[in-house]
Design a protein around this motif. Structure first.
Motif, PDB file in Angstrom:
ATOM      1  N   LEU A   1       0.841  -1.186   0.000  1.00  0.00           N
ATOM      2  CA  LEU A   1       0.000   0.000   0.000  1.00  0.00           C
ATOM      3  C   LEU A   1       0.878   1.237   0.000  1.00  0.00           C
ATOM      4  O   LEU A   1       1.884   1.306   0.715  1.00  0.00           O
ATOM      5  N   LYS A   2       0.490   2.239  -0.798  1.00  0.00           N
ATOM      6  CA  LYS A   2       1.302   3.442  -0.951  1.00  0.00           C
ATOM      7  C   LYS A   2       0.779   4.558  -0.047  1.00  0.00           C
ATOM      8  O   LYS A   2      -0.414   4.667   0.220  1.00  0.00           O
ATOM      9  N   THR A   3       1.706   5.388   0.407  1.00  0.00           N
ATOM     10  CA  THR A   3       1.337   6.568   1.179  1.00  0.00           C
ATOM     11  C   THR A   3       0.855   7.658   0.232  1.00  0.00           C
ATOM     12  O   THR A   3       1.114   7.606  -0.985  1.00  0.00           O
TER      13      THR A   3
ATOM     14  N   ALA B   1       3.932  10.902  -6.083  1.00  0.00           N
ATOM     15  CA  ALA B   1       5.115  10.649  -6.910  1.00  0.00           C
ATOM     16  C   ALA B   1       4.727   9.840  -8.142  1.00  0.00           C
ATOM     17  O   ALA B   1       5.234  10.086  -9.252  1.00  0.00           O
ATOM     18  N   MET B   2       3.826   8.880  -7.989  1.00  0.00           N
ATOM     19  CA  MET B   2       3.350   8.124  -9.143  1.00  0.00           C
ATOM     20  C   MET B   2       2.566   9.015 -10.092  1.00  0.00           C
ATOM     21  O   MET B   2       2.610   8.826 -11.309  1.00  0.00           O
TER      22      MET B   2
ATOM     23  N   ARG C   1       6.602   0.489  -7.380  1.00  0.00           N
ATOM     24  CA  ARG C   1       8.047   0.513  -7.598  1.00  0.00           C
ATOM     25  C   ARG C   1       8.438  -0.258  -8.854  1.00  0.00           C
ATOM     26  O   ARG C   1       9.474   0.012  -9.463  1.00  0.00           O
ATOM     27  N   THR C   2       7.616  -1.239  -9.229  1.00  0.00           N
ATOM     28  CA  THR C   2       7.832  -2.013 -10.447  1.00  0.00           C
ATOM     29  C   THR C   2       6.570  -1.984 -11.293  1.00  0.00           C
ATOM     30  O   THR C   2       5.497  -1.616 -10.813  1.00  0.00           O
TER      31      THR C   2
ATOM     32  N   ILE D   1       9.799   7.260 -13.077  1.00  0.00           N
ATOM     33  CA  ILE D   1      10.489   8.515 -12.781  1.00  0.00           C
ATOM     34  C   ILE D   1      10.787   8.527 -11.287  1.00  0.00           C
ATOM     35  O   ILE D   1       9.876   8.349 -10.465  1.00  0.00           O
ATOM     36  N   ASP D   2      12.048   8.703 -10.954  1.00  0.00           N
ATOM     37  CA  ASP D   2      12.480   8.709  -9.548  1.00  0.00           C
ATOM     38  C   ASP D   2      12.005   7.456  -8.811  1.00  0.00           C
ATOM     39  O   ASP D   2      11.659   7.501  -7.624  1.00  0.00           O
ATOM     40  N   GLY D   3      11.974   6.349  -9.527  1.00  0.00           N
ATOM     41  CA  GLY D   3      11.664   5.078  -8.903  1.00  0.00           C
ATOM     42  C   GLY D   3      10.198   4.723  -8.818  1.00  0.00           C
ATOM     43  O   GLY D   3       9.856   3.665  -8.280  1.00  0.00           O
TER      44      GLY D   3
END
Length: 261
Positions: free
Chosen positions: A4-6, A12-13, A178-179, A105-107
């Motif tokens: 789960l993303k913050t 960022a995504m 991230r992937t 971009i930036d991971g």
């Protein structure tokens, strides 16, 4: 394993997603009769390099491909719908072109696909593209906290059924972050109320794709390009989204409103 993303990671995504939306806008404006697919591939490479992004496709080597993918975008024409290998083909009037791209971009990764008609459209192709776009919108609308993954799949499949198009379940949406490919798999057909419970922070690529006449697929000799088995036209629409505490966020468009900190 689900990650789960913050809110900050989701934003960022979205930075990556905005770039992808701009790139697809650029390529769509160039997709005219007389343009070679390789020109679109080279333009995508140029934009990725200028932005300092990284292609998720270059050297991608899944079990279903034939060797590493050595391009930065999938370009599929007419009866080709997925993983189209850019090659020496000059677009013609009324061609149906599907473009699919994922970059980091930036991971942080985002993934999107869009189908466009080159030159003068055929009404039946417009209807097919419309079906994928409405199916995508329905899937996004179902991505609410507390709903199940099957609710997304059922919403997508219901739109396809309303239009009278069959649904292939071999390839569908997926988690990402991230992937390019993370859990879970998101089928384009399913049963409401079943599967994983959706939680805030889950990021998904939803990608309904349809062929006008069949749910069966065949592969080109290149080992990548997937076509409808009956030669019927195909279309593909995809967005990267995030499940939040309220409405889902579409990350691969420019009018996204960031999730609160």
């Amino acid at each position: 394993m689900l990650e789960l993303k913050t809110p900050r990671e989701i934003e960022a995504m979205h930075v990556t997603g905005v770039f992808i939306a701009e790139l697809l806008d650029d390529l769509a404006s160039r997709a005219e009769p007389g343009v070679n697919l390789l020109e679109l591939e080279h333009r995508a490479r140029q934009l990725i390099t200028e932005r300092g992004a990284q292609s998720c496709y270059w050297d991608y080597a899944p079990s279903f491909g034939r060797g590493p993918f050595r391009n930065v975008i999938c370009l599929s024409v007419n009866d080709a719908v997925l993983h189209g290998l850019p090659h020496d083909y000059v677009l013609r009037d009324a061609d149906l072109l599907s473009m699919d791209i994922a970059v980091s971009i930036d991971g942080w990764v985002a993934d999107s696909a869009r189908s466009v008609i080159v030159g003068v459209p055929r009404p039946e192709d417009e209807r097919l593209i419309e079906a994928t776009e409405r199916a995508l919108a329905a899937g996004i609308a179902a991505a609410l906290p507390g709903n199940r993954l099957g609710d997304i799949s059922a919403a997508i499949g219901a739109v396809a059924a309303d239009y009278g198009y069959p649904v292939n379940t071999e390839f569908g949406g997926h988690g990402l972050g991230r992937t390019m490919h993370e859990d879970p798999h998101v089928s384009n057909m399913g049963r409401a109320g079943r599967g994983l419970k959706l939680k805030p922070g889950l990021t998904l690529a939803l990608e309904p794709w349809l062929a006008a006449g069949t749910d069966k697929i065949i592969y080109d000799d290149d080992g990548w390009t997937i076509r409808s088995a009956d030669g019927s036209r195909t279309a593909h629409s995809e967005h990267t989204i995030a499940v939040t505490d309220s409405a889902p966020l579409v990350l691969t468009c420019q009018d996204h409103v960031a999730a609160p900190e």
